[in-house]
Design an enzyme around this catalytic site. Structure first.
Site, PDB file in Angstrom:
ATOM      1  N   TYR A  80      61.228 -99.606-130.751  1.00  0.00           N
ATOM      2  CA  TYR A  80      62.171-100.730-130.999  1.00  0.00           C
ATOM      3  C   TYR A  80      63.195-100.513-131.344  1.00  0.00           C
ATOM      4  O   TYR A  80      63.519-100.023-132.406  1.00  0.00           O
ATOM      5  CB  TYR A  80      61.275-101.941-131.128  1.00  0.00           C
ATOM      6  CG  TYR A  80      61.173-102.253-132.815  1.00  0.00           C
ATOM      7  CD1 TYR A  80      61.860-102.912-133.434  1.00  0.00           C
ATOM      8  CD2 TYR A  80      60.077-101.552-133.611  1.00  0.00           C
ATOM      9  CE1 TYR A  80      61.765-102.987-134.983  1.00  0.00           C
ATOM     10  CE2 TYR A  80      59.732-101.731-134.582  1.00  0.00           C
ATOM     11  CZ  TYR A  80      60.834-102.377-135.284  1.00  0.00           C
ATOM     12  OH  TYR A  80      60.647-102.372-136.800  1.00  0.00           O
ATOM     13  N   CYS A  81      64.270-101.266-130.867  1.00  0.00           N
ATOM     14  CA  CYS A  81      65.599-101.563-131.515  1.00  0.00           C
ATOM     15  C   CYS A  81      66.194-102.953-131.218  1.00  0.00           C
ATOM     16  O   CYS A  81      65.556-103.737-130.559  1.00  0.00           O
ATOM     17  CB  CYS A  81      66.458-100.361-131.058  1.00  0.00           C
ATOM     18  SG  CYS A  81      66.842-100.414-129.160  1.00  0.00           S
ATOM     19  N   THR A  82      67.414-102.998-131.365  1.00  0.00           N
ATOM     20  CA  THR A  82      67.995-104.544-131.151  1.00  0.00           C
ATOM     21  C   THR A  82      68.023-104.946-129.813  1.00  0.00           C
ATOM     22  O   THR A  82      67.478-105.991-129.427  1.00  0.00           O
ATOM     23  CB  THR A  82      69.524-104.192-131.750  1.00  0.00           C
ATOM     24  OG1 THR A  82      69.652-104.001-133.036  1.00  0.00           O
ATOM     25  CG2 THR A  82      69.986-105.971-131.871  1.00  0.00           C
TER      26      THR A  82
END
Length: 630
Positions: free
Chosen positions: A217-219
């Protein structure tokens, strides 16, 4: 109901501000046409922010009135290239902090055509993976379900119930203030300064990923696209990679109470961070350790310039020096000094908090025991120079650094023949066979100073007393340095001797070919997986001026060593693209710099020629780099 009330509410809705984020990987047939569309559309709607276009797609973060943002979305959706694009639109207040807005790019409209939407690695030896190999997208609900069922057997989704790891693809300053904390799931936080450091972390920690189901996951999702493709490109055992579609932002929209996410989501616009309805504070002040997660002051580490958290109370302390967790782990800040008016003055003590975060950049540090002595720097001259001539060329530099550094000059080990180019008239007067085989007699050599090299052409023959002249029949070849790849082992052995007899040295400075040699010596330092070729030499930094050497490094070191960045602190000084350095191409110097860890390297691009600039602001930047090692 009073019709004026509805009119007022509609007016307020029209004036409400918002931020729009979206990206799309797709083949762009005409970049110029798309550039003009964004320029015209965003300008007419008064949208500000960043638009990045590449042959493989777009990445957009813009702000403006919600009405204008919705019009922009409609215009983009009318283009079939953007079918299926996930537009993340959020209402928010207008930028109130000019410093934050300017740093985040929300005071103007910036539209640029780039090679890559996100740079997975600055290392030119690492080829970006095919985006079509990216991990499988999971919606926020699917992602949450996988975490919820972790460790439970589900026959309908066996691929999700293998041993599971959750990988955060963001930078350390983002994960400080918020991250996923699911029970019964191993979580991996690389603790990196910048996204381009992620491939090295993946390479070094592949055993924690192989054979497992990897959730990433990331922003907003875009960083996971390339990173998941990079993991899957490693082959067998790395096939099961999944990513949170829409990133943390979409997850928090789906789970307003935060779900498995704790803290706040760092965002790259004037909002700074966005939390759930029950967001707790995960971050801590760098100096006193109290709970704190507000980056609005935009304070940065003195060394690597990464954002740091410093509470309001500690910000009032005069003369504080901020050293991030990563730099603390390798003792930066011990015996810290500053340079004022050409002299040395001690800075206030650095207060630190402990951290278990790993750092690849290793910085040997000299403890402060009494008055600081000068740094001793070994200087390696360029091709067809000598110690005396290089000392003369750097006299201005030595003078301006005299209070903090002592420059030591040595001749390279390969002595070169003198060269001369007779005038065309002299060649015409000689018989044909004489002019082509022997040429006219050379000038007297009684007063000629010997010239040396660190690297030579493969067919190089050492100069002899009986044959110390070479005639050239053409102009200087500015690309000859690309062929000088022999002689490294002899030069390395020679530098070891210099260290043993003239050392110790705090750093090595190389100019042109000397920079190529210095870079190779830095790469020869030991790592966790490679033995050292330079156990006899210990130094703390390198300064590479008008550097090159990619070809040499490829030749002397295994590809595995080349892919992993050099962690020796480094200063790179070279001419800009439109500078006057006609000897070494800017791209050569830039590629060499990209092989060094960006967290502990500094780049100075100047507008002068094939020199080491000593005027302001360049000399100030050089002093600033050296002051870290006093």
């Amino acid at each position: 109901m009073d019709p004026n009330i509805n009119s007022k509410e509609e007016q307020e809705d029209d004036d409400q501000y918002g931020v729009l984020l979206y990206y799309k990987y797709t083949q762009i047939p005409d970049l110029d046409d798309l550039f003009h569309f964004y320029d015209s559309n965003c300008s007419s709607l008064s949208l500000l922010g960043r638009v990045r276009l590449s042959p493989l797609g777009v990445n957009v973060t813009v702000g403006g009135k919600l009405r204008a943002l919705n019009k922009h979305i409609a215009a983009v959706e009318s283009n079939s290239l953007f079918e299926g694009t996930d537009f993340k639109l959020a209402a928010c207040g207008r930028p109130s902090n000019d410093k934050v807005a300017e740093e985040c790019g929300f005071t103007s409209l910036s539209i640029r055509i780039v090679k890559e939407l996100v740079t997975l690695s600055c290392n030119p030896l690492i080829k970006s993976p095919e985006i079509s190999h990216a991990g499988k997208h999971l919606s926020a609900a699917e992602f949450h379900s996988v975490l919820q069922k972790a460790g439970q057997l589900d026959k309908e989704s066996k691929e999700h119930n293998r041993e599971l790891v959750l990988l955060d693809a963001r930078n350390l300053y983002e994960t400080r203030i918020g991250k996923f904390h699911p029970p019964n799931v191993e979580t991996l936080d690389p603790g990196i300064r910048q996204y381009s450091d992620l491939p090295s972390w993946i390479d070094d920690n592949s055993d924690q990923l192989q054979g497992k189901s990897v959730l990433m996951y990331c922003t907003g999702g875009i960083r996971c696209e390339m990173a998941s493709a990079y993991i899957r490109s490693k082959g067998a055992g790395f096939e099961n990679v999944f990513q949170l579609y829409g990133g943390i932002q979409r997850y928090l929209e789906q789970f307003p109470d935060g779900g498995f996410f704790r803290g706040k989501n760092f965002v790259f616009d004037h909002r700074i961070s966005v939390g759930s309805s029950e967001a707790n504070i995960l971050g801590a002040c760098l100096l006193c350790g109290t709970s704190f997660d507000d980056y609005s002051s935009r304070l940065r580490c003195t060394y690597c310039r990464m954002l740091v958290l410093v509470c309001d109370s500690c910000q009032q302390r005069k003369g504080s020096v901020y050293v991030c967790e990563l730099c603390q782990n390798h003792h930066k800040g011990v015996g810290l000094s500053s340079i004022e008016n050409g002299g040395i003055s001690s800075l206030p003590s650095v207060e630190t908090v402990s951290s278990d975060t790993k750092l690849s950049c290793q910085v040997p540090c000299r403890q402060a025991t009494g008055p600081p002595r000068k740094l001793r720097i070994l200087c390696l001259h360029g091709f067809r120079q000598n110690a005396s001539s290089f000392k003369g060329r750097t006299a201005s530099l030595a003078k301006k650094l005299k209070s903090i550094a002592e420059l030591v000059f040595v001749d390279a080990p390969h002595e070169l023949a003198f060269i001369y180019q007779p005038p065309p008239s002299a060649l015409r007067e000689l018989p044909h066979n004489c002019a082509t085989q022997q040429g006219p007699p050379p000038p007297p050599s009684e007063h000629c100073k010997k010239k040396y090299a660190w690297l030579v052409a493969p067919d190089f023959q050492e100069k002899t007393e009986s044959g110390n002249w070479e005639m050239v029949d053409g102009p200087f070849d500015p690309l000859q340095y690309q062929q000088q790849t022999a002689g490294f082992e002899e030069s390395l052995a020679y530098i070891k001797t210099v260290f043993a007899q003239e050392g110790p040295f705090d750093g090595v400075l190389g100019f042109s070919q000397g920079a190529a040699m210095a870079a190779a010596v830095a790469f020869a330092q030991p790592t966790q997986t490679t033995p050292s070729k330079t156990a006899e030499m210990q130094f703390r930094f390198v300064i590479l001026c008008s550097g090159f050497g990619i070809k040499l490094l490829k030749q002397e070191f295994h590809e595995e060593r080349m892919i992993k960045k050099c962690h020796c602190p480094s200063l790179h000084i070279f001419g800009k693209d439109h500078g006057k350095d006609r000897q070494i191409a800017t791209q050569e110097s830039r590629e060499l710099a990209s092989l060094f860890d960006g967290g502990c390297s500094t780049v100075i691009e100047h507008d002068s020629g094939h020199i080491i600039p000593t005027r302001h602001p360049y000399i100030d930047q050089i002093k600033d780099f050296l002051s870290r090692f006093l």
